[in-house]
Structure formats: C-alpha cells, structure tokens
Design an enzyme around this catalytic site. Structure first.
Site, PDB file in Angstrom:
ATOM      1  N   THR A   1       0.820  -1.209   0.000  1.00  0.00           N
ATOM      2  CA  THR A   1       0.000   0.000   0.000  1.00  0.00           C
ATOM      3  C   THR A   1       0.858   1.265   0.000  1.00  0.00           C
ATOM      4  OG1 THR A   1      -0.065  -0.191   2.389  1.00  0.00           O
ATOM      5  CG2 THR A   1      -1.994  -1.004   1.194  1.00  0.00           C
TER       6      THR A   1
ATOM      7  N   ALA B   1      14.659 -11.953   4.259  1.00  0.00           N
ATOM      8  CA  ALA B   1      13.515 -12.702   4.780  1.00  0.00           C
ATOM      9  C   ALA B   1      12.245 -11.861   4.856  1.00  0.00           C
ATOM     10  CB  ALA B   1      13.857 -13.266   6.161  1.00  0.00           C
TER      11      ALA B   1
ATOM     12  N   LEU C   1      12.090  -8.901   6.506  1.00  0.00           N
ATOM     13  CA  LEU C   1      12.057  -8.165   7.780  1.00  0.00           C
ATOM     14  C   LEU C   1      12.810  -6.846   7.671  1.00  0.00           C
ATOM     15  CD1 LEU C   1      12.626 -11.168  10.157  1.00  0.00           C
ATOM     16  CD2 LEU C   1      10.491 -10.044   9.561  1.00  0.00           C
TER      17      LEU C   1
ATOM     18  N   GLU D   1      17.417   4.395  -1.094  1.00  0.00           N
ATOM     19  CA  GLU D   1      17.068   3.067  -1.626  1.00  0.00           C
ATOM     20  C   GLU D   1      16.526   3.187  -3.053  1.00  0.00           C
ATOM     21  OE1 GLU D   1      14.286   0.619   0.648  1.00  0.00           O
ATOM     22  OE2 GLU D   1      15.257  -1.143  -0.217  1.00  0.00           O
TER      23      GLU D   1
ATOM     24  N   ASP E   1       9.405   0.755   5.276  1.00  0.00           N
ATOM     25  CA  ASP E   1      10.535   0.133   5.980  1.00  0.00           C
ATOM     26  C   ASP E   1      11.324   1.159   6.789  1.00  0.00           C
ATOM     27  OD1 ASP E   1       9.629  -1.999   4.569  1.00  0.00           O
ATOM     28  OD2 ASP E   1      11.228  -1.956   3.077  1.00  0.00           O
TER      29      ASP E   1
ATOM     30  N   TYR F   1       9.009  -6.944  -7.687  1.00  0.00           N
ATOM     31  CA  TYR F   1       8.462  -5.821  -6.927  1.00  0.00           C
ATOM     32  C   TYR F   1       8.164  -4.647  -7.857  1.00  0.00           C
ATOM     33  CZ  TYR F   1       8.150  -2.282  -3.253  1.00  0.00           C
ATOM     34  OH  TYR F   1       7.727  -1.291  -2.423  1.00  0.00           O
TER      35      TYR F   1
HETATM   36  C1  GLA Z   1       8.916  -4.071   0.738  1.00  0.00           C
HETATM   37  C2  GLA Z   1       9.143  -2.593   0.454  1.00  0.00           C
HETATM   38  C3  GLA Z   1       8.128  -1.731   1.227  1.00  0.00           C
HETATM   39  C4  GLA Z   1       6.702  -2.204   0.991  1.00  0.00           C
HETATM   40  C5  GLA Z   1       6.602  -3.714   1.186  1.00  0.00           C
HETATM   41  C6  GLA Z   1       5.270  -4.263   0.797  1.00  0.00           C
HETATM   42  O1  GLA Z   1       9.201  -4.362   2.066  1.00  0.00           O
HETATM   43  O2  GLA Z   1      10.447  -2.232   0.792  1.00  0.00           O
HETATM   44  O3  GLA Z   1       8.297  -0.374   0.872  1.00  0.00           O
HETATM   45  O4  GLA Z   1       6.277  -1.804  -0.300  1.00  0.00           O
HETATM   46  O5  GLA Z   1       7.596  -4.420   0.435  1.00  0.00           O
HETATM   47  O6  GLA Z   1       4.268  -3.740   1.600  1.00  0.00           O
END
Ligand code: GLA
Length: 411
Positions: free
Chosen positions: A38, A127, A129, A174, A186, A236
C-alpha cells in the site's frame, strides 16, 4: 536490547581496525502487520519494529577514505566519501552503506570526514524483515552519532519531524542509489518503532499514530520459510507498474478528477470499472484498496484492545495477497496454514514484498513456544523444509549514542 550483537560488532571493530570506536548506531528490523504493497500507492500501513537489530560501531578518520567491515559477511568495503554516486555496481550490503553515505552528502551537505566502521546484525537477511532499512538506519544513526554530519547528535533522537526527514532521505537512497522503487514503510518503521506498540502511517499525509498492542503485548512470531529472493529482482517493480497502469486507466476515464495513485480511487469506483479493466491490474488494485480498509479497521481494533479482530484482519490480508496480489508462494502459504492450526494463533500473513521470506504471526505470549514448535512440524510436514522461527516483540526505533556517554539511549 542487542548486547550480544553489540559485542560482536565491537570485537570485529577491534580486530579489523584496532583501538576504540567513538559511536554506535543501532536500528531494528520491522514487520508489516497490515498494509501490504500500500505504501507506494499512497495508502495506509500498520507496522512494528522488532527486537532484532543491526549495529554499527565506528569512528571518524581524517581524509575522505572510508572502510566498512561487515562481520556477517566477513567483507571489507572501501570507498572515498566524496566520489560516491549512483550507478556503482556494488552488491548486497555494501550498496546500502554507500547509498546512505551518498544521500547524507546530498541531503545535509558533505560528511565531515571518512570513517572506519564495523557492522553486524541479527535481522534475518532476505527474509522480508527489512534488514536493509535496518542497516540504512543504523548506519545513518552512526554517522549522526559520530558527528560526521552537520546534523547535531540529538537531531534524530529528539524530534519526530526530523526522524521523518531522515526516513524520507533513506527511502530516497534506496530508490535512487540502490534502484528499488520501495515506499516509506521500511524506513519509517525502523525509525519510529516503540516497545510494545505498532505504528500506523498514512503514506499520503504522513499522519501517524503509535498504537498499543496490549498489556502484555502478544508475541510477534516471525517464521522464515528459508526461501529467499532479492528485492531488486524485478517482481516488486513489476507489481508497482501494474498498479500504476490501473491509475492511468482511471486518469483517462476521469480526467476531471485529480487521480495520482490508487489511494485516489474507491472500491466502488473499481467495481464500476471492473469489466473494462485489465484482468490482472484490477486484482492488484482490489488488494491494495481492501488492504487500506483493513489497516483502518485494524487500527480501530487496536484502539479498542480487540486483538482477535486484529488477528483476523491479518489473516484476511494474507488471503488477499495470495489470491489478488499474487505475491505469496507455496512455502509462504504452507507456513500460513501451519500457523492457523497452532496454539495461541491470533492471525498471520506474509510480511513485506512477498514471494519468499517470512510470515509474521501474532501469538498469545504464553503460547509462543508451543506455537513455534507446532509451526516447525506443520511446515516440515507440508514442505520437507525446517523453518527458522523467531519469537520477537515490538521494539524501540533506531538510536545512536556516543560510546563514552550512552545516556542518549531510548527505551
Ligand atoms: C517491501 C518494500 C516496502 C513495501 C513492502 C510491501 O518491504 O520495501 O516499501 O512496499 O515491500 O508492503
């Protein structure tokens, strides 16, 4: 607290560089409790920092040369701080360190000097996280704590708005240096975590709220499927493009509305356009829009202390990822099913980008050990693989402090 991780970082520093480091930066991993994919759609996320850490210890050295040693990989990276630019073909952990150095130079002006740094961490890598955001934040906090930036040491400790600026800068690093078009989730989570609490963030307005997970808070049990993937490997970014194409469809259909992201479309509007939309894109959009609703409902559930409701929303999120966003995998689904039949389970879902990596489960504290045991055997029975199970708790966000004065430490 991460004392063992700190000891490993300090020992690595002594062995590689000798003498004493002057500052530590430390940042947790994170789990996404609700709000999957999202963030870059201008939507809502609900996350928690967890008590697994990246620790960076180091000191300033005169000149532009910098040396960074990763104890996890046993690798030394060297570079000159004034010649860092996007496009360098460095791999893995090193590009995050270079990327933070680059963004700090861009954002607050040239760093004062080079540095020697040792880093390590116990956030499982690859993983889901966010070991990468944890590394970024820990490294940035070290640069701030060692007075290498023009930001004062207390900068990110004291003010929420400054932390938010830092989260944006790290995200830019990033996006523009590492080349992953990720959203703010993140970096925000690793900087804004609070022990025993979750964080809800509106990625459009940046309004956020810290929400208690209850007293005692449930365990956050992270299950690593032992299947891993690289975030930059294309999946992604492809999903992101699929979402953008749905936005374009609505922009063409409704030019009078100022539609910029999926956030600007309602579920009703999506339903009205269903038959004219691309069959893949409409599923992606349905996932994102229903996720936003689950975050809103989840935040309300936490405000009223209803963890059962919150858990059921997490499980609904997994089903939506699996069926609509198609970012689950047989391994993640096996973990999800094994969790559902295990004691103390309140709810669970894949965490982060998806396709591999971890699931995150909310589990009644007293049942955490037996949950872990049951999950290991349930997953092994289904896949023949043994998962890594980490019993975690919601933790405080990133911090930095001088090694001669640890009073800046947050709890
Ligand atoms: C990864 C990306 C985040 C987010 C999630 C999915 O962790 O780094 O910015 O988009 O995927 O919610």
């Amino acid at each position: 607290m991460s004392s063992i991780t700190e000891e490993i970082a300090l020992a690595a520093f002594a062995e590689v560089f000798g003498g004493q480091p002057s500052a530590i930066g430390r940042a947790p991993g994170r789990v996404e409790l609700l709000g999957n994919h999202t963030d870059y759609n201008g939507g809502l996320v609900l996350a928690a920092a967890i008590d697994r850490w990246t620790v960076v210890v180091g000191r300033a050295v005169p000149g532009q040369d910098s040396r960074v040693f990763s104890a996890n990989f046993g690798e030394l990276e060297t570079f000159e701080i004034d010649s860092i630019a996007p496009g360098h073909p460095s791999e893995s952990w090193a590009r995050y360190v270079r990327g933070v150095t680059w963004i700090m130079n861009q954002w607050v002006g040239p760093l004062a000097s080079g540095f020697e740094v040792a880093l390590t961490g116990d956030v499982p890598i690859g993983a889901g996280l966010s070991s990468s955001a944890s590394l970024q934040a820990a490294f940035a906090m070290f640069l701030i704590g060692a007075d290498l930036t023009s930001r004062p040491g207390e900068f990110a400790e004291k003010s929420e708005s400054h932390r938010l600026e830092l989260a944006h800068a790290l995200r830019r690093s990033e996006n523009e240096y590492v080349g992953v078009a990720s959203g703010l989730l993140d970096q925000f989570s690793t900087l804004f975590g609070k022990a025993g609490h979750a964080i809800v963030l509106d990625c459009r307005t940046l309004e956020h709220e810290i929400l208690s997970l209850g007293n005692p808070p449930p365990a956050i049990v992270v299950c690593d499927s032992k299947t891993s993937r690289r975030l930059a490997d294309g999946q992604y970014n492809r999903r992101r493009a699929e979402c953008e194409r749905v936005v374009e469809h609505f922009q063409n259909k409704k030019p009078e509305q100022n539609i910029r992201q999926l956030r600007d479309i309602t579920l009703d509007e999506l339903r009205d356009e269903w038959s004219t939309l691309d069959p893949v894109g409409r599923l992606r959009a349905r996932h994102v829009l229903t996720e936003n609703d689950r975050v809103t409902a989840g935040a309300a559930a936490l405000r009223s202390g209803d963890l059962i409701r919150f858990g059921s929303l997490m499980s609904a999120s997994h089903v939506s990822s699996r069926d609509d966003f198609e970012n689950s995998s047989p391994a993640l689904d096996a973990l999800f099913e094994a969790a559902e039949e295990s004691p103390g389970f309140l709810g669970g879902k894949l965490s982060g980008a998806g396709w591999a990596g971890c699931t995150v489960n909310l589990v009644r504290t007293d049942d955490a050990e037996s949950f872990a045991e049951s999950l290991r055997s349930g997953y092994a029975r289904r896949t023949g693989l043994v998962p890594d199970v980490h019993i975690c708790h919601a933790a405080a966000g990133a911090t930095s402090f001088s090694l001669t004065n640890r009073q800046g430490e947050r709890n």
